[in-house]
Design a protein around this motif. Structure first.
Motif, PDB file in Angstrom:
ATOM      1  N   HIS A  95      19.395 -34.817 -39.313  1.00  0.00           N
ATOM      2  CA  HIS A  95      18.274 -35.017 -39.326  1.00  0.00           C
ATOM      3  C   HIS A  95      17.983 -36.128 -40.319  1.00  0.00           C
ATOM      4  O   HIS A  95      18.662 -36.466 -41.295  1.00  0.00           O
ATOM      5  CB  HIS A  95      17.491 -33.808 -39.453  1.00  0.00           C
ATOM      6  CG  HIS A  95      17.766 -32.440 -38.830  1.00  0.00           C
ATOM      7  ND1 HIS A  95      18.230 -32.654 -37.556  1.00  0.00           N
ATOM      8  CD2 HIS A  95      17.738 -31.112 -39.333  1.00  0.00           C
ATOM      9  CE1 HIS A  95      18.548 -31.227 -37.337  1.00  0.00           C
ATOM     10  NE2 HIS A  95      18.023 -30.537 -38.014  1.00  0.00           N
ATOM     11  N   LYS A  96      16.639 -36.762 -39.895  1.00  0.00           N
ATOM     12  CA  LYS A  96      16.103 -37.796 -40.824  1.00  0.00           C
ATOM     13  C   LYS A  96      14.592 -37.385 -40.897  1.00  0.00           C
ATOM     14  O   LYS A  96      13.551 -37.803 -40.190  1.00  0.00           O
ATOM     15  CB  LYS A  96      16.147 -39.292 -40.012  1.00  0.00           C
ATOM     16  CG  LYS A  96      17.643 -39.631 -40.123  1.00  0.00           C
ATOM     17  CD  LYS A  96      17.496 -41.153 -39.542  1.00  0.00           C
ATOM     18  CE  LYS A  96      17.128 -41.086 -37.996  1.00  0.00           C
ATOM     19  NZ  LYS A  96      17.510 -42.587 -37.529  1.00  0.00           N
ATOM     20  N   GLY A  97      14.271 -36.556 -42.053  1.00  0.00           N
ATOM     21  CA  GLY A  97      13.067 -36.424 -42.273  1.00  0.00           C
ATOM     22  C   GLY A  97      12.773 -35.298 -41.288  1.00  0.00           C
ATOM     23  O   GLY A  97      13.036 -34.281 -40.992  1.00  0.00           O
ATOM     24  N   ALA A 137      24.413 -41.106 -45.426  1.00  0.00           N
ATOM     25  CA  ALA A 137      23.641 -40.226 -44.099  1.00  0.00           C
ATOM     26  C   ALA A 137      23.366 -38.962 -44.365  1.00  0.00           C
ATOM     27  O   ALA A 137      23.965 -38.387 -45.507  1.00  0.00           O
ATOM     28  CB  ALA A 137      24.907 -40.382 -43.112  1.00  0.00           C
ATOM     29  N   THR A 138      22.215 -38.676 -44.100  1.00  0.00           N
ATOM     30  CA  THR A 138      21.805 -37.025 -43.953  1.00  0.00           C
ATOM     31  C   THR A 138      22.900 -36.088 -43.705  1.00  0.00           C
ATOM     32  O   THR A 138      23.692 -36.428 -42.643  1.00  0.00           O
ATOM     33  CB  THR A 138      20.778 -36.639 -43.228  1.00  0.00           C
ATOM     34  OG1 THR A 138      20.774 -36.963 -41.986  1.00  0.00           O
ATOM     35  CG2 THR A 138      19.713 -37.677 -43.824  1.00  0.00           C
ATOM     36  N   GLU A 182      17.749 -34.254 -35.246  1.00  0.00           N
ATOM     37  CA  GLU A 182      18.977 -34.577 -34.253  1.00  0.00           C
ATOM     38  C   GLU A 182      18.857 -33.407 -33.501  1.00  0.00           C
ATOM     39  O   GLU A 182      19.344 -32.208 -33.779  1.00  0.00           O
ATOM     40  CB  GLU A 182      20.470 -34.918 -35.154  1.00  0.00           C
ATOM     41  CG  GLU A 182      21.529 -34.921 -34.388  1.00  0.00           C
ATOM     42  CD  GLU A 182      21.434 -36.109 -33.343  1.00  0.00           C
ATOM     43  OE1 GLU A 182      22.369 -36.161 -32.197  1.00  0.00           O
ATOM     44  OE2 GLU A 182      20.758 -37.099 -33.705  1.00  0.00           O
ATOM     45  N   GLU A 217      12.361 -36.183 -38.444  1.00  0.00           N
ATOM     46  CA  GLU A 217      12.933 -36.547 -36.867  1.00  0.00           C
ATOM     47  C   GLU A 217      14.254 -35.692 -36.677  1.00  0.00           C
ATOM     48  O   GLU A 217      15.420 -35.994 -37.525  1.00  0.00           O
ATOM     49  CB  GLU A 217      13.349 -37.925 -36.813  1.00  0.00           C
ATOM     50  CG  GLU A 217      13.643 -38.471 -35.365  1.00  0.00           C
ATOM     51  CD  GLU A 217      14.127 -39.905 -35.395  1.00  0.00           C
ATOM     52  OE1 GLU A 217      15.462 -40.208 -35.603  1.00  0.00           O
ATOM     53  OE2 GLU A 217      13.159 -40.656 -35.360  1.00  0.00           O
ATOM     54  N   ASP A 219      21.567 -42.656 -35.298  1.00  0.00           N
ATOM     55  CA  ASP A 219      21.765 -43.471 -36.393  1.00  0.00           C
ATOM     56  C   ASP A 219      21.116 -42.646 -37.558  1.00  0.00           C
ATOM     57  O   ASP A 219      20.028 -42.499 -37.473  1.00  0.00           O
ATOM     58  CB  ASP A 219      20.581 -44.655 -36.267  1.00  0.00           C
ATOM     59  CG  ASP A 219      20.611 -45.631 -37.345  1.00  0.00           C
ATOM     60  OD1 ASP A 219      21.215 -45.407 -38.544  1.00  0.00           O
ATOM     61  OD2 ASP A 219      19.381 -46.153 -37.391  1.00  0.00           O
ATOM     62  N   ASN A 220      21.967 -42.250 -38.472  1.00  0.00           N
ATOM     63  CA  ASN A 220      21.691 -41.451 -39.505  1.00  0.00           C
ATOM     64  C   ASN A 220      21.885 -41.946 -40.878  1.00  0.00           C
ATOM     65  O   ASN A 220      21.903 -41.347 -41.906  1.00  0.00           O
ATOM     66  CB  ASN A 220      22.631 -40.104 -39.418  1.00  0.00           C
ATOM     67  CG  ASN A 220      22.682 -39.284 -38.301  1.00  0.00           C
ATOM     68  OD1 ASN A 220      21.817 -38.969 -37.845  1.00  0.00           O
ATOM     69  ND2 ASN A 220      23.688 -39.125 -37.411  1.00  0.00           N
ATOM     70  N   SER A 221      21.730 -43.526 -40.804  1.00  0.00           N
ATOM     71  CA  SER A 221      21.554 -44.086 -42.079  1.00  0.00           C
ATOM     72  C   SER A 221      20.552 -43.557 -42.899  1.00  0.00           C
ATOM     73  O   SER A 221      19.460 -43.313 -42.757  1.00  0.00           O
ATOM     74  CB  SER A 221      21.639 -45.610 -41.897  1.00  0.00           C
ATOM     75  OG  SER A 221      20.228 -45.915 -41.033  1.00  0.00           O
ATOM     76  N   GLY A 222      21.115 -43.478 -44.293  1.00  0.00           N
ATOM     77  CA  GLY A 222      19.962 -43.160 -45.452  1.00  0.00           C
ATOM     78  C   GLY A 222      19.312 -44.078 -46.104  1.00  0.00           C
ATOM     79  O   GLY A 222      19.148 -45.069 -45.503  1.00  0.00           O
TER      80      GLY A 222
END
Length: 523
Positions: A30-32, A25-26, A36, A34, A16-19
């Motif tokens: 990655h998300k911050g 999406a990133t 991938e 977190e 889930d890469n929702s921005g």
């Protein structure tokens, strides 16, 4: 999109890469903070080695024609890559050191760091099981002292220290019972087990060659005495009962159960997984119990999931004390020693290679000594108070399965979700997005859509208040009947979204294969 090496350059489709609000999406997946994280086999170039070694000069072939013809298949990574991979994976774990761990029937409580320090103490942390007895007198004294505490807390005359965990302890208890029956020439083959018993109880009985006969529960969640009485007979070897039981309730007729089973010559095995609720308050030996395992890794520190083995000592009554497994520690004029041969012929033998889980013994004794007898009593009182606080704080928006008060855990059924379109599983998955590991769900089986919460004594009121706020908030959101789709898709804020758990259980992918193998298989 793939690069020229065939590697994926767009975010992983399974993540889930929702921005933010813009919906972007990133770019890297990655998300911050977190990350991938692909499998370690998906990282590095084939054939790459993290260490450069010179080719051996003029070394004769000694493989007898068995030299590997193809690549070994290990990932070629540098040390920083390996360390980063496993550190990133570790950040995806939920742990008792991160927050409330409300697994019912599991007693996931804080593990004091003092215990860890002592388990690593020089002279204890570096013991070897093959050392001569003369060099491990301190360790044997520690085991003997711990055994003394367990016998005192349970009111039982003997204890087997070697079982490695709860189910292993159950096996020990039933093997002791079987040995006692064999010694008196009694070939009983039936075990009674309440429907609310832990699942390992009937499995252990079957493993020992017994047939299992279930006992139903009453409407208030306890053993049905009339049904039990109807199933008594000369072929009943024992009853396996959990007290407090898996519904979070104390079996108030336990003395009657003991008298009934003893009247027909059977034995009373008690599952001690929930001893945390009564330690220091009730001695199982006073209740007529003949054998009971104790999860040191639940009641006395190092909750399971703590990264190491468990430990399940079994306390035994006068009727079973001669049938304890080998080895066991004794103390005489020559010091401490292990008895490894049974001259009486009553012991059923060994359960494992060595004596037990020494690290768990150290942690458990440290826990006992730091609390003292009065402190252990307070542990049980606070654990029961915390569970009742959760139940009382949620009973207007959730549905307790049985009228309170409860013991160490609060049990809810799913009737508060009726007609909402939200299931127990949906509710539990939404709890993950709130930063909590879900409670135990769909167990015990005697309660429809069960949600079993055990907060333990180590949670502060502030921590419980926040957890209760989340439980209530999710219940109210579900009951609004406007959020079923939200619950069906939860969790959202995790590295992986909801899995198809049925397919994962029935068709697990247990081995990674290179992309070309997967492509060939698909063709």
């Amino acid at each position: 999109m793939l690069n020229k090496q065939g590697r994926q350059t767009t975010p992983n489709a399974g993540a889930d890469n929702s921005g933010p609000a813009g919906g972007y999406a990133t770019i890297g997946g990655h998300k911050g903070l977190e990350h991938e994280e692909p499998l370690i086999f998906e990282q590095g170039e084939p054939g790459r080695c993290g260490v450069d070694l010179p080719a051996p000069a003029n070394v004769a072939e000694r493989l007898g024609g068995l030299r590997r013809k193809g690549a070994i298949g290990l990932p070629g990574l540098s040390e920083p890559q390996v360390i980063r991979h496993f550190v990133r994976l570790s950040r995806k774990n939920y742990a008792i050191d991160m927050g409330v761990f409300p697994l019912g029937s599991c007693t996931m409580k804080h593990n004091p760091r003092l215990n860890e320090k002592l388990a690593r103490l020089k002279g204890l942390g570096d013991l070897h099981p093959m050392q001569p007895e003369s060099t491990v007198q301190g360790a044997l004294a520690l085991i003997d002292e711990l055994a003394g505490w367990l016998k005192t807390l349970t009111g039982m005359p003997a204890v087997a220290m070697s079982p490695a965990a709860g189910a292993h302890g159950e096996l020990c208890g039933l093997m002791s019972i079987r040995a006692a029956l064999i010694a008196r020439g009694d070939a009983r083959k039936r075990i009674l087990a309440p429907e609310s018993a832990h699942g390992t109880n009937p499995a252990t009985a079957a493993m020992c060659g017994y047939t299992v006969d279930p006992i139903p529960a009453t409407a208030d969640g306890r053993v049905d005495l009339e049904a039990l009485r109807a199933k008594l007979g000369p072929d009943v070897a024992a009853i396996m009962l959990t007290n407090p039981n898996t519904c979070g309730l104390f079996e108030r007729d336990i003395r009657s159960v003991a008298d009934m089973i003893h009247s027909i010559g059977g034995f009373f095995y008690c599952d001690g997984a929930n001893f945390n609720a009564i330690v220091g308050k009730v001695r199982p030996g006073d209740l007529g119990i003949d054998a009971m395992h104790i999860n040191l890794h639940k009641t006395f520190s190092t909750p399971h999931g703590g990264g190491g083995p468990g430990s399940g000592p079994v306390v035994l009554s006068d009727a079973l004390k001669d049938f304890v497994p080998l080895p066991y520690v004794i103390h005489d004029a020559n010091g401490y020693r292990l008895v490894e041969q049974d001259e009486s012929g009553k012991s059923f033998g060994r359960m494992k290679g060595f004596h037990g889980q020494m690290g768990m013994f150290i942690r458990a004794l440290a826990y006992m000594l730091s609390h003292g007898g009065d402190g252990l009593k307070r542990v049980a009182e606070d654990a029961v108070l915390a569970a009742n606080y959760v139940m009382a704080s949620c009973d207007d928006v959730m549905s307790p399965a049985f009228a309170g008060p409860c013991m160490h855990e609060a049990l809810f059924d799913d009737s508060f979700l009726k007609d909402t379109g939200v299931s127990t599983l949906d509710y539990a998955k939404a709890l993950i997005d709130e930063g909590y590991h879900p409670m135990t769900v769909y167990f015990p089986l005697v309660v429809h859509g069960a949600l079993l919460v055990e907060p333990t004594e180590s949670e502060s009121k502030d921590a419980l208040d926040h957890f209760i706020m989340v439980l209530r908030g999710l219940a109210e959101r579900a009951q609004s009947k406007q959020a079923a789709d939200y619950f069906h898709g939860a969790p959202y804020l995790v590295p992986r979204r909801r899995l198809d758990e049925t397919q994962a259980a029935r068709k697990p992918v247990l081995r990674w294969k290179p992309a070309q193998d997967n492509k060939a298989a698909a063709e």
